[in-house]
Write a protein that holds these residues in place. Structure first.
Motif, short mmCIF file in Angstrom:
data_model
loop_
_atom_site.label_atom_id
_atom_site.label_comp_id
_atom_site.label_asym_id
_atom_site.label_seq_id
_atom_site.Cartn_x
_atom_site.Cartn_y
_atom_site.Cartn_z
N GLU A 186 0.79 -1.22 0.00
CA GLU A 186 0.00 0.00 0.00
C GLU A 186 0.83 1.28 0.00
O GLU A 186 0.35 2.32 -0.47
N THR A 187 2.05 1.21 0.52
CA THR A 187 2.89 2.41 0.61
C THR A 187 4.04 2.37 -0.39
O THR A 187 4.23 3.31 -1.18
N TYR A 188 4.83 1.28 -0.36
CA TYR A 188 6.01 1.23 -1.22
C TYR A 188 5.66 1.06 -2.69
O TYR A 188 6.18 1.80 -3.55
N VAL A 189 4.83 0.09 -3.04
CA VAL A 189 4.58 -0.24 -4.45
C VAL A 189 4.05 0.95 -5.25
O VAL A 189 4.59 1.25 -6.33
N PRO A 190 3.01 1.66 -4.79
CA PRO A 190 2.55 2.82 -5.58
C PRO A 190 3.64 3.86 -5.79
O PRO A 190 3.76 4.44 -6.88
N TRP A 191 4.43 4.09 -4.74
CA TRP A 191 5.53 5.06 -4.86
C TRP A 191 6.57 4.57 -5.86
O TRP A 191 7.07 5.34 -6.68
N ASN A 195 7.88 6.26 -9.43
CA ASN A 195 9.28 6.63 -9.63
C ASN A 195 10.04 5.67 -10.53
O ASN A 195 11.27 5.73 -10.61
N LYS A 196 9.30 4.79 -11.21
CA LYS A 196 9.86 3.84 -12.17
C LYS A 196 10.97 2.99 -11.56
O LYS A 196 12.02 2.75 -12.15
#
Length: 311
Positions: A186-191, A195-196
């Motif tokens: 929920e936090t790392y993956v979308p970010w 940021n590719k």
């Protein structure tokens, strides 16, 4: 600087302070020194630290020294208690024993004996279960893990020299286990998508605390992506450097339910017989570029890395 950037800057500075404390537990630590690390006014730093951490600097320092000592007592059963006391900043075995009893309700030697008895009891229980064809019962959420790993995996422990690595990271504060899985998703993956930073970037998972020792609500975990030194961290991410040096590495390939078992075997079985000990650098799971993951079985691969120095 907007309010979001300002908070990120505060968070980054306080994280540097916490890392500095862990790296210098055997030294005299004072507020002026830590204020310099954080680039804050020494006059106001105690109030800032207490507001940010929810406990005073003195309480936090005492807690970290005792918690790290408890981990070392279990992981280094042949190391003298006085040496462990000195390694976390106590001036005498008597002062250490008093503080340890206040925290855990027993002496350091009794704690060490209890850890040894629990390890042997767990091992015997696992052997009995295996004789009846029962699966090992491993609760990852609470890290109630098996204290053994088969000899084939133990032989895969290797010593390597790692270079320092720059990472962008998010910190989770709270219980480990399923909340960490959700934190990545929920936090790392979308970010990372924004940021590719896909599968061609190595990742790290850093557990700063032992949940069998530290209260669940105080456990810290960092979800990290390896980046170039000039990477501009945005979206609430922070940057730091994971120290290089000598690490013992166990290659892991399995499910979440078994990774706790691998950690326990490395720290409680392999390390005490290795002639090595942990130092102040963090332990972590390293997910190299293209690390395998099978969405059908839930199996993944990583390298469990612990920082070591001669005993």
């Amino acid at each position: 600087m907007d309010s979001h950037d300002s908070r990120s800057e505060y968070e980054s500075r306080m994280h540097r302070v916490l890392a500095y404390i862990d790296e210098h537990l055997d030294e005299q630590l004072d507020l002026a020194t830590l204020a310099d690390v954080a680039h804050f006014s020494s006059f106001h730093f105690h109030r800032l630290f207490s507001a940010w951490m929810g406990e005073t600097f003195g309480d936090y320092l005492r807690r970290r020294r005792i918690e790290v000592a408890a981990m070392r007592l279990a992981a280094q059963p042949r190391t003298r208690i006085l040496y462990i006391a000195l390694s976390v900043g106590f001036g005498s075995a008597e002062a250490f024993t008093r503080a340890f009893k206040n925290r855990f309700g027993c002496s350091p030697s009794a704690w060490r004996e209890l850890q040894s008895l629990q390890r042997h009891a767990k091992s015997n229980s696992d052997q009995a279960n295996s004789k009846h064809g029962q699966a090992l019962q491993v609760t990852f959420t609470e890290h109630e893990v098996s204290r053994k790993l088969n000899k084939e995996n133990i032989m895969k422990v290797v010593l390597i020299d790692r270079l320092p690595a720059t990472v962008a990271y998010f910190r989770h504060l709270g219980p480990y286990g399923e909340p960490i899985v959700r934190f990545w998703q929920e936090t790392y993956v979308p970010w990372a998508v924004m940021n590719k930073l896909g599968a061609d970037h190595a990742r790290y998972g850093i557990s700063h605390d032992d949940p069998s020792i530290t209260a669940p609500e105080q456990c810290r975990y960092d979800a990290c992506a390896e980046v170039l030194p000039d990477f501009m961290a945005t979206g609430g991410a922070l940057k730091k450097t994971i120290p290089g040096g000598k690490y013992a590495v166990l290659h892991f390939n399995g499910t979440v339910e078994r990774v706790g078992e691998a950690w326990a075997a490395l720290l409680r079985n392999w390390l005490p017989s290795s002639g090595l000990q942990l130092d102040g650098r963090p332990c972590f799971e390293y997910y190299p570029k293209g690390a395998a993951f099978d969405c059908k079985t839930g199996k993944f691969e990583c390298e469990i890395c612990i920082p070591v120095v001669p005993l």
